[in-house]
Write an enzyme that holds these catalytic residues in place. Structure first.
Site, mmCIF file in Angstrom:
data_model
loop_
_atom_site.group_PDB
_atom_site.id
_atom_site.type_symbol
_atom_site.label_atom_id
_atom_site.label_comp_id
_atom_site.label_asym_id
_atom_site.label_seq_id
_atom_site.Cartn_x
_atom_site.Cartn_y
_atom_site.Cartn_z
ATOM 1 N N HIS A 59 0.814 -1.218 0.000
ATOM 2 C CA HIS A 59 0.000 0.000 0.000
ATOM 3 C C HIS A 59 0.847 1.269 0.000
ATOM 4 C CE1 HIS A 59 0.634 1.308 4.236
ATOM 5 N NE2 HIS A 59 0.849 0.027 4.441
ATOM 6 N N ASP A 60 0.397 2.244 -0.762
ATOM 7 C CA ASP A 60 0.965 3.588 -0.805
ATOM 8 C C ASP A 60 2.385 3.630 -1.369
ATOM 9 O OD1 ASP A 60 -1.075 5.449 0.552
ATOM 10 O OD2 ASP A 60 -0.931 3.794 1.967
#
Length: 309
Positions: free
Chosen positions: A218-219
Site C-alpha cells: 500500500h501507498d
C-alpha cells in the site's frame, strides 16, 4: 483522501462523538497517513512516541488520544481510540459498494480497450485507451489505469493494505480507502497483487514493466521505466525512483527509497534506503562488488585455518 466537500471541525467531531480543540468552523478537507498529509488533512496518532511527528506534520487536524497543547494554526480531535475513529471516517466517506455485475456501469473504459472474459471491473474505475486486460483480472473500485496498459491473467489491483493494530481480542485492520493508479504503457504480469493506498494512492508510473507474481504494498510509488522481476515483494510506503531494475525474489522493508537507476540483484533483502546508480546484493543489502568480495573471502577461511594449524 479528499472529502467531497469541505467540513467543519465541529461536524467531524460530531461524527466521531469526540471532543475537539480549535475553532468549531476550522476547515477539514480530507484525511491521510502521515507521509502524505497536506494542510486541511486529518492525521491520526495513538502512541506518545509519535505525538510530536504528527503535531509537527503538514496535517492541520490531529486525531489524538491525549489532550496536548495545540500547535498554532491547527486543531485537535480528542479520541479514546484514534485508530477506530480513523476507520469510522474511512467507512463514512469511502464506504464499500456492493457490485452485482462483472463490469460496473460507473466504470469508464477507453476506446480500443479489450477486457477478456471473467474479469471484474469495479465501481468508478477508469481505464484508458488500447488496454488489454486478460481473463480473471480483478480491478477494485476507484482504480485508475492509463493508456496502452497490459495486465495478465489473475492479477488483482486494489486489495486492502496489510495494516493491523494488535488488540487483546486479535488484530484490528486499518480500512483502506485509497486507490491504485497505473500510468500509461505499463505492463503487469500474471498473478500480481497491487494493494491500494490506505488513504492515498499506490502508483505505478509510465513505462514500468512488472513480471509475474510480484506484490506491491500500500501507498508505494514505483517510478518510470522500472523493471521488476518475478516473486519480488515490495512493502508498503516504498518509493522506487525511475529506471530501477529489481531482479527475482527481492524483498523490501517498508518506508524506504531506492534511488534512480539502482540495480537490485536477485534474492536481496532491501533493509534500508539505497542510493541510485549502483548495484546491490545480499541480506543485509550492500553494494554488490563489496558483498561478492566478502563471499569470496569466506571461501578462503578453511584454507586459512589449515595454515594456522
Amino acid at each position: 483522501m479528499k472529502f467531497p466537500k469541505v467540513h467543519s471541525l465541529e461536524e467531524i467531531a460530531n461524527l466521531l462523538n469526540c471532543e475537539f480543540i480549535g475553532d468549531k468552523n476550522f476547515e477539514v478537507l480530507g484525511m491521510n497517513e502521515i507521509h502524505v498529509v497536506e494542510p486541511g488533512d486529518i492525521v491520526f496518532v495513538d502512541h506518545p512516541k509519535y505525538y510530536d511527528k504528527a503535531l509537527q506534520s503538514a496535517a492541520t487536524i490531529v486525531l489524538i488520544n491525549k489532550k496536548v497543547e495545540c500547535p498554532e494554526g491547527k486543531a485537535l480531535l480528542i479520541s479514546d481510540d484514534p485508530f477506530r475513529d480513523f476507520n469510522t471516517l474511512t467507512k463514512h466517506f469511502k464506504p464499500f459498494q456492493f457490485a452485482n455485475v462483472a463490469i460496473s456501469s460507473s466504470a469508464s473504459i477507453g476506446e480500443g480497450t479489450v477486457i477478456q472474459p471473467n474479469s471484474f471491473v469495479g465501481n468508478h474505475v477508469k481505464i484508458g485507451k488500447n488496454c488489454l486486460i486478460h481473463s480473471n483480472v480483478s480491478i477494485y473500485d476507484h482504480t485508475v489505469i492509463g493508456d496502452n496498459v497490459i495486465i495478465h491473467a489473475g492479477t488483482i489491483l486494489g486489495a486492502d493494505a496489510f495494516y493491523y493494530k494488535k488488540r487483546p481480542e486479535g488484530f484490528d485492520q486499518l480500512i483502506s480507502g485509497g486507490r491504485v493508479v497505473i500510468e500509461d504503457n505499463v505492463g503487469i504480469g500474471a498473478l500480481c497483487t497491487i494493494d491500494k493506498g490506505v488513504t492515498g494512492d499506490t502508483t505505478i508510473k509510465e513505462g514500468t514493466k512488472i513480471d509475474n507474481q510480484v506484490h506491491v504494498g500500500h501507498d508505494s510509488v514505483i517510478g518510470k521505466k522500472c523493471l521488476i522481476a518475478s516473486q519480488t515483494g515490495i512493502a508498503g510506503c516504498v518509493v522506487i525512483e525511475d529506471e530501477v531494475t529489481i531482479w527475482g525474489q527481492v524483498g523490501t522493508t517498508s518506508g524506504i527509497t531506492i534511488g534512480a537507476k539502482a540495480v537490485i540483484m536477485g534474492q536481496t533483502g532491501v533493509t534500508k534506503s539505497v542510493e541510485g546508480g549502483k548495484s546491490y546484493f545480499g541480506t543485509p543489502i550492500e553494494e554488490s562488488r563489496e558483498k561478492l568480495k566478502q563471499l569470496a573471502n569466506i571461501k578462503k577461511i578453511p584454507e586459512i585455518l589449515n595454515k594456522l594449524k
